[in-house]
Scaffold this motif. Sequence first.
Motif, mmCIF file in Angstrom:
data_model
loop_
_atom_site.group_PDB
_atom_site.id
_atom_site.type_symbol
_atom_site.label_atom_id
_atom_site.label_comp_id
_atom_site.label_asym_id
_atom_site.label_seq_id
_atom_site.Cartn_x
_atom_site.Cartn_y
_atom_site.Cartn_z
ATOM 1 N N UNK A 264 6.374 -81.928 -26.620
ATOM 2 C CA UNK A 264 6.415 -80.460 -26.600
ATOM 3 C C UNK A 264 5.186 -79.912 -25.881
ATOM 4 N N UNK A 265 4.016 -80.504 -26.203
ATOM 5 C CA UNK A 265 2.784 -80.024 -25.581
ATOM 6 C C UNK A 265 2.828 -80.250 -24.062
ATOM 7 N N UNK A 266 3.360 -81.396 -23.683
ATOM 8 C CA UNK A 266 3.469 -81.720 -22.253
ATOM 9 C C UNK A 266 4.362 -80.686 -21.544
ATOM 10 N N UNK A 267 5.440 -80.310 -22.224
ATOM 11 C CA UNK A 267 6.383 -79.353 -21.628
ATOM 12 C C UNK A 267 5.726 -77.982 -21.427
ATOM 13 N N UNK A 268 5.007 -77.514 -22.450
ATOM 14 C CA UNK A 268 4.391 -76.188 -22.301
ATOM 15 C C UNK A 268 3.192 -76.266 -21.349
ATOM 16 N N UNK A 269 2.518 -77.431 -21.307
ATOM 17 C CA UNK A 269 1.390 -77.593 -20.384
ATOM 18 C C UNK A 269 1.885 -77.515 -18.936
ATOM 19 N N UNK A 270 3.039 -78.122 -18.672
ATOM 20 C CA UNK A 270 3.594 -78.072 -17.304
ATOM 21 C C UNK A 270 3.923 -76.635 -16.922
ATOM 22 N N UNK A 271 4.458 -75.923 -17.882
ATOM 23 C CA UNK A 271 4.785 -74.515 -17.634
ATOM 24 C C UNK A 271 3.490 -73.731 -17.343
ATOM 25 N N UNK A 272 2.450 -74.011 -18.132
ATOM 26 C CA UNK A 272 1.169 -73.304 -17.951
ATOM 27 C C UNK A 272 0.566 -73.632 -16.585
ATOM 28 N N UNK A 273 0.678 -74.886 -16.198
ATOM 29 C CA UNK A 273 0.158 -75.287 -14.880
ATOM 30 C C UNK A 273 0.896 -74.512 -13.793
ATOM 31 N N UNK A 274 2.185 -74.330 -14.019
ATOM 32 C CA UNK A 274 3.031 -73.609 -13.058
ATOM 33 C C UNK A 274 2.586 -72.170 -12.851
ATOM 34 N N UNK A 275 2.042 -71.543 -13.898
ATOM 35 C CA UNK A 275 1.586 -70.159 -13.689
ATOM 36 C C UNK A 275 0.103 -70.089 -13.360
ATOM 37 N N UNK A 276 -0.517 -71.249 -13.088
ATOM 38 C CA UNK A 276 -1.921 -71.253 -12.669
ATOM 39 C C UNK A 276 -2.901 -71.404 -13.818
ATOM 40 N N UNK A 277 -2.404 -71.818 -14.995
ATOM 41 C CA UNK A 277 -3.286 -72.015 -16.144
ATOM 42 C C UNK A 277 -4.266 -73.160 -15.900
ATOM 43 N N UNK A 278 -5.482 -73.000 -16.421
ATOM 44 C CA UNK A 278 -6.463 -74.079 -16.266
ATOM 45 C C UNK A 278 -6.883 -74.680 -17.610
ATOM 46 N N UNK A 279 -6.568 -74.003 -18.701
ATOM 47 C CA UNK A 279 -6.856 -74.585 -20.016
ATOM 48 C C UNK A 279 -5.831 -74.071 -21.021
ATOM 49 N N UNK B 257 -8.116 -66.683 -45.821
ATOM 50 C CA UNK B 257 -8.183 -68.024 -45.239
ATOM 51 C C UNK B 257 -8.892 -67.947 -43.887
ATOM 52 N N UNK B 258 -9.085 -69.117 -43.295
ATOM 53 C CA UNK B 258 -9.743 -69.141 -41.978
ATOM 54 C C UNK B 258 -8.868 -69.870 -40.963
ATOM 55 N N UNK B 259 -9.014 -69.470 -39.719
ATOM 56 C CA UNK B 259 -8.290 -70.102 -38.611
ATOM 57 C C UNK B 259 -9.305 -70.798 -37.708
ATOM 58 N N UNK B 260 -8.970 -72.024 -37.289
ATOM 59 C CA UNK B 260 -9.788 -72.742 -36.317
ATOM 60 C C UNK B 260 -9.184 -72.476 -34.935
ATOM 61 N N UNK B 261 -10.012 -72.117 -33.982
ATOM 62 C CA UNK B 261 -9.540 -71.922 -32.611
ATOM 63 C C UNK B 261 -9.980 -73.128 -31.777
ATOM 64 N N UNK B 262 -9.048 -73.689 -31.041
ATOM 65 C CA UNK B 262 -9.348 -74.880 -30.238
ATOM 66 C C UNK B 262 -8.899 -74.655 -28.788
ATOM 67 N N UNK B 263 -9.601 -75.301 -27.870
ATOM 68 C CA UNK B 263 -9.210 -75.205 -26.451
ATOM 69 C C UNK B 263 -9.235 -76.602 -25.847
ATOM 70 N N UNK B 264 -8.355 -76.841 -24.903
ATOM 71 C CA UNK B 264 -8.276 -78.174 -24.308
ATOM 72 C C UNK B 264 -7.719 -78.127 -22.899
ATOM 73 N N UNK B 265 -7.779 -79.279 -22.240
ATOM 74 C CA UNK B 265 -7.369 -79.342 -20.832
ATOM 75 C C UNK B 265 -5.855 -79.351 -20.652
ATOM 76 N N UNK B 266 -5.429 -78.942 -19.465
ATOM 77 C CA UNK B 266 -4.014 -79.067 -19.103
ATOM 78 C C UNK B 266 -3.904 -80.391 -18.348
ATOM 79 N N UNK B 267 -3.575 -81.444 -19.101
ATOM 80 C CA UNK B 267 -3.624 -82.783 -18.509
ATOM 81 C C UNK B 267 -2.229 -83.247 -18.107
ATOM 82 N N UNK B 268 -1.590 -82.515 -17.210
ATOM 83 C CA UNK B 268 -0.271 -82.981 -16.724
ATOM 84 C C UNK B 268 -0.259 -82.940 -15.200
#
Length: 301
Positions: free
Chosen positions: A91-106, A290-301
């Motif tokens: 699932x992550x790979x699928x959305x990462x590919x979509x993000x790459x398609x719109x110029x996403x970098x992270x 409650x608390x939310x953790x925010x995380x960021x990562x690379x688009x590795x596709x």
Amino acid sequence: MLEIRPAESEEDIAAFLSIRGAVDPDFPMTREAFDAERTTPGRLGVLAVLDGEPAGGAFVERQYGDPTSTTAGVSVRVLEPFRRRGIGSKLLERVARHAKGFGGVEMYAVARTEAVDLIAFYSAHGFTEVGRMQDVALSTADVDLVADAPPGIEIVALGDREELEAGMYAVAQQAEADVPAARPAEAAPFPYWRRRYLGPLAIRELSFAALEGEDVVGYAILGRDDSGEVGHWMTGVRRDRRGRGIATALKRAQIAGARDVGIETLRTQNDLANTAMRRVNEKLGYRPRLEWVHVAGPIAV
Ligand SMILES: CC(C)(COP(=O)(O)OP(=O)(O)OC[C@H]1O[C@@H](n2cnc3c(N)ncnc32)[C@H](O)[C@@H]1OP(=O)(O)O)[C@@H](O)C(=O)NCCC(=O)NCCS
């Protein structure tokens, strides 16, 4: 066989929403929110179906709905019995590919602090913690307050007063840039800002502007969150008018108005570093949930 497809048919949308509700029953996604968010720039919702059975879902969009943002907000959820089989990664790979398609970098994601599986999943895919948000709530029945305003300031309901929107947007351009956040927002061009904050889920009767004469010097927007709860979406005060009680007065008006129409709970989220907003909320009686953790990562596709 695993199939990952856009959640577009009625049946797939229902499955997508039921997965979200099952994985996090406190924060399900309403159908109303799903529909409203379909028009967010970069938005794609996908469903993972294993041997005909819905097993997980994910979505991606440009962060803050800003059409120029290269940060892709993502969310991945897999039903418990289907975990540890690689479905989340697909699932992550699928959305990462979509993000790459719109110029996403992270990619950028949010998880409750106690969602250990989810946090471990994001870590395994190279995400690291970039911030924390506090989720606080107020029971409107517990507060005894009157709506008032500092001298020279008038608090007015937005309602159908579209003429106030440009002034609110002008304040937003300062206020949004000043919200402590791992990825600070810039107020997107007016139509996108309006779509995000004054779209179908905003509650205009319980959103207010602070006027000094004809000038908007502050605003506070209330709306229905993804889960259907009523939340404070944004409070902002012009830089040169801060520290005079304007935000407190705006929120008092919202709380009193919400109580009058029978809304029992108001929710809001703040970055732990947002000392001023946290102080306002604490004084008004909001209590941590409650608390939310925010995380960021690379688009590795
Ligand atoms: C947060 C914000 C809306 C507050 O507006 P405001 O009109 O200045 O708020 P008020 O005057 O009603 O109250 C501010 C309170 O915070 C306190 N405060 C302000 N800055 C502070 C700081 N750096 N440290 C500690 N307390 C602080 C003030 O002293 C005051 O508390 P007090 O009445 O006990 O003295 C304004 O700072 C702003 O627009 N910030 C950027 C946008 C933002 O972060 N919005 C919230 C997003 S969740």
